[in-house]
Each structure stands twice: as structure tokens, then as C-alpha cells.
Design an enzyme around this catalytic site. Structure first.
Site, PDB file in Angstrom:
ATOM      1  N   ASP A   1      -9.049  -4.204   8.804  1.00  0.00           N
ATOM      2  CA  ASP A   1      -8.076  -5.202   9.543  1.00  0.00           C
ATOM      3  C   ASP A   1      -8.646  -5.438  11.007  1.00  0.00           C
ATOM      4  O   ASP A   1      -8.406  -6.641  11.005  1.00  0.00           O
ATOM      5  CB  ASP A   1      -6.537  -4.427   9.904  1.00  0.00           C
TER       6      ASP A   1
ATOM      7  N   HIS B   1      -2.477   0.753   8.317  1.00  0.00           N
ATOM      8  CA  HIS B   1      -3.248  -0.148   7.355  1.00  0.00           C
ATOM      9  C   HIS B   1      -2.295  -0.780   6.452  1.00  0.00           C
ATOM     10  O   HIS B   1      -2.266  -0.317   5.317  1.00  0.00           O
ATOM     11  CB  HIS B   1      -4.425   0.489   6.871  1.00  0.00           C
TER      12      HIS B   1
ATOM     13  N   ARG C   1     -11.236  -8.148   9.949  1.00  0.00           N
ATOM     14  CA  ARG C   1     -10.656  -9.308   9.564  1.00  0.00           C
ATOM     15  C   ARG C   1     -10.165 -10.169  10.860  1.00  0.00           C
ATOM     16  O   ARG C   1     -10.156 -11.326  11.006  1.00  0.00           O
ATOM     17  CB  ARG C   1      -9.385  -9.103   8.558  1.00  0.00           C
TER      18      ARG C   1
ATOM     19  N   ARG D   1       0.758  -1.123   0.142  1.00  0.00           N
ATOM     20  CA  ARG D   1       0.046   0.017  -0.041  1.00  0.00           C
ATOM     21  C   ARG D   1       0.803   1.126   0.031  1.00  0.00           C
ATOM     22  O   ARG D   1       0.573   2.005  -0.712  1.00  0.00           O
ATOM     23  CB  ARG D   1      -0.872  -0.027   1.366  1.00  0.00           C
TER      24      ARG D   1
END
Length: 314
Positions: free
Chosen positions: A151, A178, A154, A91
Site C-alpha cells: 500500500d 492492509h 502504491r 481481504r
């Protein structure tokens, strides 16, 4: 348009943006949804497509493809514009390309006289939230990134699967970037009201070593999804909806968003994923949890990497 209505503007009608739009329309709670995209025809097509399902939505919502002028009376502007993460790309590698896009978007939003909450969903979200805050001139409480909401979701899913319990009864947080340096707060993870560490201690079928694999599954989830379907979007779309509803409903709920740190956890002048109280004014308060030394060290490491990346675009 009418005044005094709940208007949300979405900038960027890619996979993430439209997953959010589809989610918020189906959950309800807004009266106007404006879609803005550099490809206006695409925004028009998406608005038409969504509008055709309003007969089956919980609330009547007006949807149209608009311009930045529509941001002037918006409650929230959600920004998901940017280029996609490619297979094998982190990212953070996206940062230079997307920082320029973010500055252009926010500049145009603010020209409208916008005075609401800016919610950033573009990656890398922590860095781009800082860029958006600087460009906007808004109070730091009114610029929020989606942070580690996905996250954390998850994490709750993985723990729920491991223990065979409803993930909605799993409470815990991923903090920090993140991305690859995110860290779980095992010391503050509970199932119902029982600490996860106590559950593992009390039941021989569970092992402390399994926590590492749970963390890896959470950390690397995006890479596994991208390898299989080229992009992730449903999960983050639902997370973005959750944040938007928390703001509009003045919920004062705790969500792990990318918020500005001003001394919490010994960290200053950075946006990163931390539990924060969210209401109609944005971030009411960042929780300063009593975390372990290992967790604090990992959070500081994550922030240091974010800070290095941020310097490349400032």
C-alpha cells in the site's frame, strides 16, 4: 543439506509465492530456496523452471521442491499459502478459510525445529500474522506480516505520478489494515525532505482535495487489478523480497510491516501495518510517530475492525 547458508523456505507456490521467488532469485542474496506446496508436483515444476534461469541470475542459488523438514535450518519461512481473493471480495472475507490453512502450515513448520523469522504474505495479512504468531509460539518480534508495504509503495507511486517526481524520492506511509480501512499519514509524507503538505501549499497547480483521490486510488488498487487480471502478485512479490533482504542483510531499515503493537499509538495486542525497524532478529522497534488526531482516530478505527475479525477465528 549444508549448514550456515542463507536458506529461505516458501510455503505456497501460487501467483504471490512465485512472484516473490522470481523476484528474490533475480535480485540475489540467498543461497538456497525451498518450495513447499500441497501440490508437490507443482512445486517441483516451479523449482525446475526457476533453476533453468540461474545461469543469468546475480547469485548461484540452489532451488528445490522440499518438505517441512527443510524448515529446520531455514533463516526465513515465507508463507503465501491460502485461497485467492475473488472479484468483489474483501481481504477480511477470506479470513476463516485462510486461518485454518495458516494454522496447519505453521504447525508443520514448527515441528521441524524452525527457529528463524516467520514472514506472512497471505491475506488478510494482519489477522493471519496474529494467527501465525499464536500457533508458532515464537517471540512477537520474529513473526512479521507484509503489512502495508505494498500500500505504501502504491502511495509513493501515486504521489510520484501526481507531482512528476521519482517515487523512490517520495517518503510516507500507509498504516493500519492492509485493506479497506488503511489510512495515509499525510503529516509524515515528504518528497525529498520537503513535506508534501508544504508542496501543495506553495504551488497553486496542486490542491489539497486531490489527496483524497490519491488515497482512494491506493486503497482500491487491488480491486481494479483483480477486475482486470483476477489477482495481484507482482507488487507484493517485490515487497516480500524487500523485507526478506532487510532481514538477511541485517539492514536496520524502516518498513511498514504488520508488527505487534504493545501500546504504540495507544493500541495493544494486535498486528497491523506500522513503520518498524527491521533487522536480522525481525522487528527491532516499532516507531511510535507523532501523528495527527484524525490519523490516530482512523488508525484506531482500522484496528477495531481487525480486532472484530480476529475474534471470529480465535
Amino acid at each position: 543439506m549444508k549448514s550456515g547458508v542463507r536458506r529461505v523456505v516458501l510455503v505456497g507456490t501460487g501467483f504471490v509465492g512465485m512472484s516473490f521467488a522470481y523476484s528474490i532469485i533475480n535480485q540475489g542474496g540467498i543461497e538456497e530456496l525451498v518450495l513447499i506446496d500441497v501440490n508437490h508436483d507443482k512445486a517441483e515444476g516451479e523449482a525446475m523452471d526457476l533453476s533453468h534461469g540461474i545461469a543469468f541470475a546475480p547469485d548461484k542459488t540452489e532451488i528445490w521442491a522440499g518438505t517441512y523438514a527443510d524448515c529446520g535450518t531455514a533463516d526465513i519461512v515465507v508463507v503465501s499459502a491460502g485461497v485467492n481473493q475473488q472479484p468483489g471480495e474483501t481481504r477480511l472475507a477470506l479470513v476463516e478459510r485462510n486461518a485454518k490453512i495458516m494454522r496447519d502450515v505453521v504447525k508443520n513448520v514448527m515441528k521441524s525445529g524452525f527457529n528463524g523469522i516467520l514472514l506472512i504474505a497471505s491475506n488478510p495479512v494482519d489477522v493471519l500474522t496474529y494467527v501465525a504468531w499464536q500457533e508458532s509460539g515464537l517471540s512477537r518480534h520474529r513473526v512479521i506480516g507484509t503489512g502495508t508495504t505494498l500500500d505504501t509503495a502504491r502511495l509513493r507511486h501515486e504521489i510520484g505520478k501526481y507531482l512528476n517526481v521519482d517515487p523512490r524520492n517520495v517518503h510516507g506511509y500507509i498504516v493500519g489494515e492492509h485493506g479497506d480501512t488503511e489510512t495515509p499519514l499525510w503529516s509524515h509524507t515528504t518528497v525529498g525532505v520537503k513535506p508534501l503538505l508544504d508542496i501543495i501549499q506553495d504551488d497553486p497547480q496542486y490542491k489539497f482535495e486531490d489527496l483524497e483521490q490519491i488515497y482512494v486510488n491506493v486503497r482500491d488498487a487491488a480491486y481494479h487489478i483483480i477486475d482486470r487480471k483476477r489477482a495481484t502478485y507482482y507488487g507484493i512479490g517485490m515487497c516480500t523480497t524487500r523485507i526478506v533482504k532487510a532481514i538477511l542483510n541485517d539492514e536496520n531499515c524502516v518498513l511498514p510491516v504488520s508488527a505487534y503493537l504493545n501500546g504504540q499509538y495507544g493500541i495493544k495486542d494486535i498486528f497491523t501495518g506500522v513503520p518498524a525497524i527491521i533487522n536480522r532478529n525481525g522487528v527491532r522497534e516499532v516507531y511510535n510517530l507523532n501523528i495527527t488526531k484524525e490519523e490516530r482516530d482512523q488508525l484506531h478505527k482500522s484496528v477495531d475492525i481487525l480486532r472484530e475479525t480476529l475474534q471470529t477465528v480465535l
